[in-house]
Write a protein that holds these residues in place. Structure first.
Motif, short mmCIF file in Angstrom:
data_model
loop_
_atom_site.label_atom_id
_atom_site.label_comp_id
_atom_site.label_asym_id
_atom_site.label_seq_id
_atom_site.Cartn_x
_atom_site.Cartn_y
_atom_site.Cartn_z
N PHE A 64 0.84 -1.20 0.00
CA PHE A 64 0.00 0.00 0.00
C PHE A 64 0.88 1.25 0.00
O PHE A 64 0.64 2.19 -0.77
N HIS A 65 1.90 1.26 0.84
CA HIS A 65 2.80 2.41 0.90
C HIS A 65 3.54 2.58 -0.43
O HIS A 65 3.69 3.71 -0.92
N THR A 66 3.94 1.48 -1.04
CA THR A 66 4.62 1.53 -2.34
C THR A 66 3.70 2.12 -3.40
O THR A 66 4.13 2.94 -4.22
N ARG A 67 2.44 1.73 -3.41
CA ARG A 67 1.48 2.29 -4.39
C ARG A 67 1.28 3.79 -4.19
O ARG A 67 1.12 4.53 -5.17
N ILE A 68 1.30 4.24 -2.96
CA ILE A 68 1.19 5.68 -2.71
C ILE A 68 2.42 6.40 -3.25
O ILE A 68 2.29 7.44 -3.90
N ILE A 69 3.60 5.84 -3.03
CA ILE A 69 4.83 6.45 -3.55
C ILE A 69 4.79 6.48 -5.07
O ILE A 69 5.13 7.50 -5.69
N GLN A 70 4.37 5.40 -5.69
CA GLN A 70 4.29 5.35 -7.16
C GLN A 70 3.30 6.38 -7.69
O GLN A 70 3.56 7.07 -8.68
N HIS A 71 2.16 6.51 -7.03
CA HIS A 71 1.18 7.52 -7.41
C HIS A 71 1.81 8.91 -7.32
O HIS A 71 1.69 9.72 -8.25
N ASN A 72 2.49 9.17 -6.22
CA ASN A 72 3.10 10.48 -6.02
C ASN A 72 4.17 10.78 -7.07
O ASN A 72 4.29 11.92 -7.52
N LEU A 73 4.93 9.78 -7.46
CA LEU A 73 5.94 9.98 -8.50
C LEU A 73 5.27 10.30 -9.84
O LEU A 73 5.74 11.17 -10.59
N ARG A 74 4.19 9.60 -10.16
CA ARG A 74 3.48 9.89 -11.41
C ARG A 74 2.90 11.30 -11.40
O ARG A 74 2.96 12.01 -12.41
N ILE A 75 2.33 11.69 -10.28
CA ILE A 75 1.75 13.03 -10.18
C ILE A 75 2.83 14.10 -10.27
O ILE A 75 2.65 15.11 -10.95
N SER A 76 3.95 13.88 -9.60
CA SER A 76 5.02 14.88 -9.65
C SER A 76 5.57 15.00 -11.08
O SER A 76 5.99 16.07 -11.48
N SER A 77 5.55 13.91 -11.84
CA SER A 77 6.02 13.99 -13.23
C SER A 77 5.09 14.82 -14.10
O SER A 77 5.51 15.33 -15.14
N VAL A 78 3.83 14.95 -13.70
CA VAL A 78 2.89 15.79 -14.43
C VAL A 78 3.22 17.27 -14.24
O VAL A 78 3.17 18.06 -15.19
N LEU A 85 16.57 15.65 -7.17
CA LEU A 85 16.17 14.48 -6.41
C LEU A 85 15.94 14.82 -4.94
O LEU A 85 15.00 14.33 -4.32
N SER A 86 16.76 15.67 -4.39
CA SER A 86 16.61 16.04 -2.97
C SER A 86 15.31 16.80 -2.74
O SER A 86 14.63 16.59 -1.73
N ARG A 87 14.93 17.66 -3.69
CA ARG A 87 13.66 18.40 -3.55
C ARG A 87 12.46 17.46 -3.68
O ARG A 87 11.50 17.57 -2.94
N ALA A 89 12.43 14.28 -3.02
CA ALA A 89 12.40 13.47 -1.79
C ALA A 89 11.75 14.25 -0.66
O ALA A 89 10.96 13.70 0.12
N GLN A 90 12.03 15.53 -0.58
CA GLN A 90 11.42 16.38 0.45
C GLN A 90 9.91 16.49 0.23
O GLN A 90 9.14 16.38 1.18
N LEU A 91 9.48 16.69 -1.01
CA LEU A 91 8.05 16.79 -1.31
C LEU A 91 7.30 15.51 -0.96
O LEU A 91 6.14 15.56 -0.53
N LEU A 92 7.95 14.36 -1.18
CA LEU A 92 7.29 13.08 -0.97
C LEU A 92 7.56 12.50 0.41
O LEU A 92 7.12 11.38 0.72
N SER A 93 8.28 13.23 1.24
CA SER A 93 8.61 12.79 2.60
C SER A 93 9.33 11.44 2.61
O SER A 93 8.99 10.53 3.35
N LEU A 94 10.33 11.34 1.74
CA LEU A 94 11.14 10.14 1.64
C LEU A 94 12.61 10.51 1.77
O LEU A 94 12.98 11.66 1.55
N SER A 95 13.41 9.53 2.12
CA SER A 95 14.85 9.77 2.06
C SER A 95 15.27 9.73 0.60
O SER A 95 14.59 9.14 -0.25
N ASP A 98 15.66 6.08 -0.53
CA ASP A 98 14.38 5.40 -0.77
C ASP A 98 13.74 5.88 -2.07
O ASP A 98 13.20 5.08 -2.84
N LEU A 99 13.80 7.18 -2.30
CA LEU A 99 13.24 7.72 -3.54
C LEU A 99 13.95 7.15 -4.75
O LEU A 99 13.30 6.71 -5.71
N GLU A 100 15.26 7.10 -4.70
CA GLU A 100 16.03 6.56 -5.82
C GLU A 100 15.70 5.09 -6.05
O GLU A 100 15.57 4.65 -7.19
N LYS A 101 15.52 4.34 -4.96
CA LYS A 101 15.15 2.92 -5.07
C LYS A 101 13.80 2.76 -5.76
O LYS A 101 13.65 1.95 -6.67
#
Length: 110
Positions: A64-78, A85-87, A89-95, A98-101
């Motif tokens: 579930f957490h992975t799907r939320i991260i994937q959703h957030n990455l797709r939305i941020s790409s819009v 990458l650091s910004r 990661a800050q927007l998505l509240s990830l290290s 973790d974001l790179e992974k």
């Protein structure tokens, strides 16, 4: 769906996924979602869960957490064509690691 109206936490979660907005994790109603049978397989609180049930609940939580991260990455790409990458990661509240992974998993999965 009328059945979805019976579980408002699920309805709110689905509506969040349908919006073009970043979903902040943890969700405000995450504890209510985790009490649902899909997350919590215990029928009787007096009996401790088996290792299988605990691992299954952990799997669903991680998925579930992975799907939320994937959703957030797709939305941020819009909204962003270029972003550090650091910004992101800050927007998505990830290290950053973790974001790179997650990005590399999404790219390799297609």
């Amino acid at each position: 769906d009328t059945n979805l109206d019976k579980i408002p936490e699920c309805r709110e979660t689905i509506q969040s996924f349908l919006k073009k907005e970043i979903i902040h994790y943890p969700l405000p109603h995450l504890t209510a979602l985790e009490s649902l049978p899909a997350f919590n397989m215990e029928d009787d609180n007096t009996i401790p869960p088996s290792p299988f049930e605990s691992s299954l609940a952990s799997h669903w939580h991680t998925a579930f957490h992975t799907r939320i991260i994937q959703h957030n990455l797709r939305i941020s790409s819009v909204y962003y064509r270029r972003i550090h990458l650091s910004r992101l990661a800050q927007l998505l509240s990830l290290s950053r690691d973790d974001l790179e992974k997650h990005i590399s998993q999404m790219v390799s999965a297609g």
